[in-house]
Motif scaffolding. Structure first.
Motif, PDB file in Angstrom:
ATOM      1  N   PRO A 196       0.837  -1.207   0.000  1.00  0.00           N
ATOM      2  CA  PRO A 196       0.000   0.000   0.000  1.00  0.00           C
ATOM      3  C   PRO A 196       0.872   1.257   0.000  1.00  0.00           C
ATOM      4  CG  PRO A 196      -0.568  -1.471   1.840  1.00  0.00           C
ATOM      5  CD  PRO A 196       0.685  -1.992   1.237  1.00  0.00           C
ATOM      6  N   ALA A 197       0.346   2.332  -0.562  1.00  0.00           N
ATOM      7  CA  ALA A 197       1.108   3.582  -0.588  1.00  0.00           C
ATOM      8  C   ALA A 197       1.109   4.259   0.778  1.00  0.00           C
ATOM      9  CB  ALA A 197       0.525   4.520  -1.648  1.00  0.00           C
ATOM     10  N   ALA A 198       0.069   3.981   1.569  1.00  0.00           N
ATOM     11  CA  ALA A 198       0.001   4.636   2.881  1.00  0.00           C
ATOM     12  C   ALA A 198      -0.500   3.671   3.940  1.00  0.00           C
ATOM     13  CB  ALA A 198      -0.913   5.863   2.809  1.00  0.00           C
ATOM     14  N   LEU A 199       0.240   3.607   5.040  1.00  0.00           N
ATOM     15  CA  LEU A 199      -0.145   2.768   6.168  1.00  0.00           C
ATOM     16  C   LEU A 199      -0.474   3.666   7.355  1.00  0.00           C
ATOM     17  CD1 LEU A 199       2.820   0.202   6.136  1.00  0.00           C
ATOM     18  CD2 LEU A 199       0.496  -0.186   5.254  1.00  0.00           C
ATOM     19  N   LEU A 200      -1.526   3.312   8.068  1.00  0.00           N
ATOM     20  CA  LEU A 200      -1.760   3.953   9.351  1.00  0.00           C
ATOM     21  C   LEU A 200      -1.520   2.892  10.417  1.00  0.00           C
ATOM     22  CD1 LEU A 200      -2.816   6.436  11.011  1.00  0.00           C
ATOM     23  CD2 LEU A 200      -4.947   5.155  11.135  1.00  0.00           C
ATOM     24  N   ILE A 201      -0.437   3.054  11.151  1.00  0.00           N
ATOM     25  CA  ILE A 201      -0.087   2.074  12.187  1.00  0.00           C
ATOM     26  C   ILE A 201      -0.660   2.574  13.504  1.00  0.00           C
ATOM     27  CG2 ILE A 201       1.800   0.915  13.370  1.00  0.00           C
ATOM     28  CD1 ILE A 201       3.455   1.255  10.792  1.00  0.00           C
ATOM     29  N   HIS A 202      -1.714   1.910  13.953  1.00  0.00           N
ATOM     30  CA  HIS A 202      -2.440   2.336  15.159  1.00  0.00           C
ATOM     31  C   HIS A 202      -1.972   1.471  16.323  1.00  0.00           C
ATOM     32  CE1 HIS A 202      -6.651   2.761  17.225  1.00  0.00           C
ATOM     33  NE2 HIS A 202      -5.672   3.272  17.935  1.00  0.00           N
ATOM     34  N   GLU A 203      -1.339   2.094  17.286  1.00  0.00           N
ATOM     35  CA  GLU A 203      -0.741   1.311  18.372  1.00  0.00           C
ATOM     36  C   GLU A 203      -1.061   1.917  19.731  1.00  0.00           C
ATOM     37  OE1 GLU A 203       3.392   1.613  19.147  1.00  0.00           O
ATOM     38  OE2 GLU A 203       3.436   3.772  18.883  1.00  0.00           O
ATOM     39  N   ALA A 204      -0.963   1.090  20.756  1.00  0.00           N
ATOM     40  CA  ALA A 204      -0.885   1.608  22.108  1.00  0.00           C
ATOM     41  C   ALA A 204       0.576   1.962  22.345  1.00  0.00           C
ATOM     42  CB  ALA A 204      -1.349   0.545  23.096  1.00  0.00           C
ATOM     43  N   PRO A 205       0.859   2.993  23.172  1.00  0.00           N
ATOM     44  CA  PRO A 205       2.256   3.416  23.329  1.00  0.00           C
ATOM     45  C   PRO A 205       3.164   2.253  23.751  1.00  0.00           C
ATOM     46  CG  PRO A 205       0.775   4.950  24.443  1.00  0.00           C
ATOM     47  CD  PRO A 205      -0.061   3.788  23.991  1.00  0.00           C
ATOM     48  N   GLY A 206       4.332   2.188  23.099  1.00  0.00           N
ATOM     49  CA  GLY A 206       5.330   1.198  23.516  1.00  0.00           C
ATOM     50  C   GLY A 206       5.117  -0.197  22.975  1.00  0.00           C
ATOM     51  N   VAL A 207       4.172  -0.356  22.037  1.00  0.00           N
ATOM     52  CA  VAL A 207       3.885  -1.686  21.515  1.00  0.00           C
ATOM     53  C   VAL A 207       4.728  -1.996  20.270  1.00  0.00           C
ATOM     54  CG1 VAL A 207       2.070  -3.009  20.353  1.00  0.00           C
ATOM     55  CG2 VAL A 207       1.617  -1.948  22.551  1.00  0.00           C
ATOM     56  N   GLY A 208       5.241  -0.947  19.608  1.00  0.00           N
ATOM     57  CA  GLY A 208       6.154  -1.208  18.491  1.00  0.00           C
ATOM     58  C   GLY A 208       5.756  -0.566  17.170  1.00  0.00           C
ATOM     59  N   GLY A 209       4.941   0.473  17.205  1.00  0.00           N
ATOM     60  CA  GLY A 209       4.508   1.139  15.978  1.00  0.00           C
ATOM     61  C   GLY A 209       5.674   1.697  15.171  1.00  0.00           C
ATOM     62  N   GLU A 210       6.604   2.351  15.863  1.00  0.00           N
ATOM     63  CA  GLU A 210       7.751   2.922  15.152  1.00  0.00           C
ATOM     64  C   GLU A 210       8.645   1.806  14.604  1.00  0.00           C
ATOM     65  OE1 GLU A 210       9.693   5.724  17.708  1.00  0.00           O
ATOM     66  OE2 GLU A 210       8.060   7.171  17.530  1.00  0.00           O
ATOM     67  N   TRP A 211       8.731   0.754  15.384  1.00  0.00           N
ATOM     68  CA  TRP A 211       9.517  -0.401  14.932  1.00  0.00           C
ATOM     69  C   TRP A 211       8.935  -0.944  13.621  1.00  0.00           C
ATOM     70  CZ3 TRP A 211       8.667  -5.380  13.545  1.00  0.00           C
ATOM     71  CH2 TRP A 211       9.764  -6.254  13.529  1.00  0.00           C
ATOM     72  N   LEU A 212       7.607  -1.090  13.575  1.00  0.00           N
ATOM     73  CA  LEU A 212       6.967  -1.638  12.381  1.00  0.00           C
ATOM     74  C   LEU A 212       7.128  -0.693  11.186  1.00  0.00           C
ATOM     75  CD1 LEU A 212       5.356  -4.013  11.244  1.00  0.00           C
ATOM     76  CD2 LEU A 212       3.252  -2.782  11.833  1.00  0.00           C
ATOM     77  N   ALA A 213       7.071   0.609  11.434  1.00  0.00           N
ATOM     78  CA  ALA A 213       7.254   1.583  10.357  1.00  0.00           C
ATOM     79  C   ALA A 213       8.663   1.448   9.767  1.00  0.00           C
ATOM     80  CB  ALA A 213       7.010   2.999  10.874  1.00  0.00           C
ATOM     81  N   LEU A 214       9.651   1.314  10.642  1.00  0.00           N
ATOM     82  CA  LEU A 214      11.027   1.163  10.153  1.00  0.00           C
ATOM     83  C   LEU A 214      11.217  -0.172   9.430  1.00  0.00           C
ATOM     84  CD1 LEU A 214      13.724   2.383  12.699  1.00  0.00           C
ATOM     85  CD2 LEU A 214      13.161   3.284  10.453  1.00  0.00           C
ATOM     86  N   TRP A 215      10.556  -1.193   9.952  1.00  0.00           N
ATOM     87  CA  TRP A 215      10.631  -2.501   9.302  1.00  0.00           C
ATOM     88  C   TRP A 215      10.063  -2.405   7.883  1.00  0.00           C
ATOM     89  CZ3 TRP A 215       7.551  -5.992   6.889  1.00  0.00           C
ATOM     90  CH2 TRP A 215       8.054  -7.292   6.735  1.00  0.00           C
TER      91      TRP A 215
END
Ligand SMILES: [Zn+2]
Length: 339
Positions: free
Chosen positions: A34-53
């Motif tokens: 997809p061209a755009a992802l919205l990663i919806h997370e609770a804080p500290g669950v790994g949203g930024e990690w998944l974005a970098l992945w």
């Protein structure tokens, strides 16, 4: 955790996100990322990690093994030094992402990629986009240049306009189980009393990984003592507020939220969720003076307070007002005595 601070290490992987990484890898193999992802997370669950992945997935030069985590591109992404990756966060002096930042990002995404492949933009936290900035992002979301990946990481996506939300594929991250979080923390940080840390921080292993376990456990115990004492009218709200604002206030407020949540759960177990059916507005057992509605209201206000900490206000007074809500009023006390 932000581009300004410590980045989430990309290894060890987060097993509770495996379904998301597998789905993204499969889409990428089919050429349908997809061209755009919205990663919806609770804080500290790994949203930024998944974005970098996902950025590694798009930029990895080993097509058969993407993301290989070993090629130059993957290593540059992990170090936030890939020329085709832009990480956008609020400027240091601000809580908001401004329109000028979005304009810079969209201009960058419109350029030809250095590596002849993808251009990737990560916006974290995306709920920090102000209204103008979010609107400026719309055009890129509506007509993304070919081979563009935008990843928006948000804990409160409802703060974003529906027009933005509807153009992103939403990935809702689930919290890890306690066992998964403990195993990951032991692998990432080595042995430690991570259970005590998670008791304070909640199931937020990526926050826990940045914490000093001893300090967190100590503050957690101290905060719990204070709140119990306040609820039992055995502590002075003024002195307690002064003590809390002196150090580690965000962490202590998190403890406050957990303390309230714990009480809501306990009330639920005890069947106190039907306060209307009771003769009086008081709960049995623990602190008879706080009813469910008050607990929910207070929890909401503590959360709100925690997100506005950088706004200049008299924190001591605001906190004292929240503490006073825990203290039974004379009327409520007399009501309890009558029961
Ligand atoms: Zn690679």
């Amino acid at each position: 955790m932000s581009a300004n601070g410590a980045m989430p290490a990309l290894s060890p992987p987060l097993p509770w996100l495996a379904a998301h990484t597998a789905a993204l890898a499969a889409a990428h193999r089919r050429g349908r990322l997809p061209a755009a992802l919205l990663i919806h997370e609770a804080p500290g669950v790994g949203g930024e990690w998944l974005a970098l992945w996902a950025a590694q997935l798009a930029l990895c030069t080993d097509a058969a093994a993407a993301p290989c985590a070993a090629c130059t591109a993957c290593r540059r992404v992990a170090a936030l030094q890939h020329p085709d990756l832009t990480w956008m966060a609020p400027a240091e002096d601000s809580r908001q992402i401004r329109i000028e930042q979005v304009r810079d990002l969209t201009a960058e995404l419109a350029l030809t990629s250095h590596g002849g492949g993808y251009k990737v933009g990560i916006i974290a936290p995306a709920d920090a986009l102000n209204r103008f900035a979010a609107n400026a992002l719309l055009k890129t979301l509506e007509e993304p240049p070919a081979r563009t990946l935008l990843a928006l990481v948000a804990t409160q996506p409802s703060r974003l306009p529906p027009t933005v939300l509807s153009r992103c594929q939403r990935l809702r991250l689930t919290q890890p189980t306690r066992a998964e979080a403990l195993a990951w923390l032991a692998a990432a940080r080595g042995t430690g009393d991570w259970n005590a840390v998670l008791d304070v921080l909640g199931e937020a292993p990526l926050l826990a990984a940045q914490a000093d376990p001893g300090e967190v456990a100590e503050i957690g115990a101290d905060a719990r003592r204070t709140l119990d004492a306040l609820a039992a009218t055995a502590a002075d709200p003024v002195a307690a507020a002064e003590h809390w604002t002196r150090s580690q206030l965000p962490l202590r407020l998190l403890c406050f939220e957990n303390w309230l949540t714990e009480r809501l759960r306990r009330s639920e177990r005890e069947g106190a969720f039907l306060p209307e059916l009771r003769a009086g507005p008081y709960l049995p057992g623990w602190g008879a003076f706080l009813n469910i509605r008050e607990l929910f209201g207070l929890l909401e206000e503590v959360r709100e307070f925690r997100t506005t900490l950088e706004v200049p206000l008299n924190r001591g007074l605001a906190l004292e007002a929240l503490f006073r809500r825990l203290v039974p009023s004379p009327r409520a006390r007399s009501g309890v005595r009558q029961e």
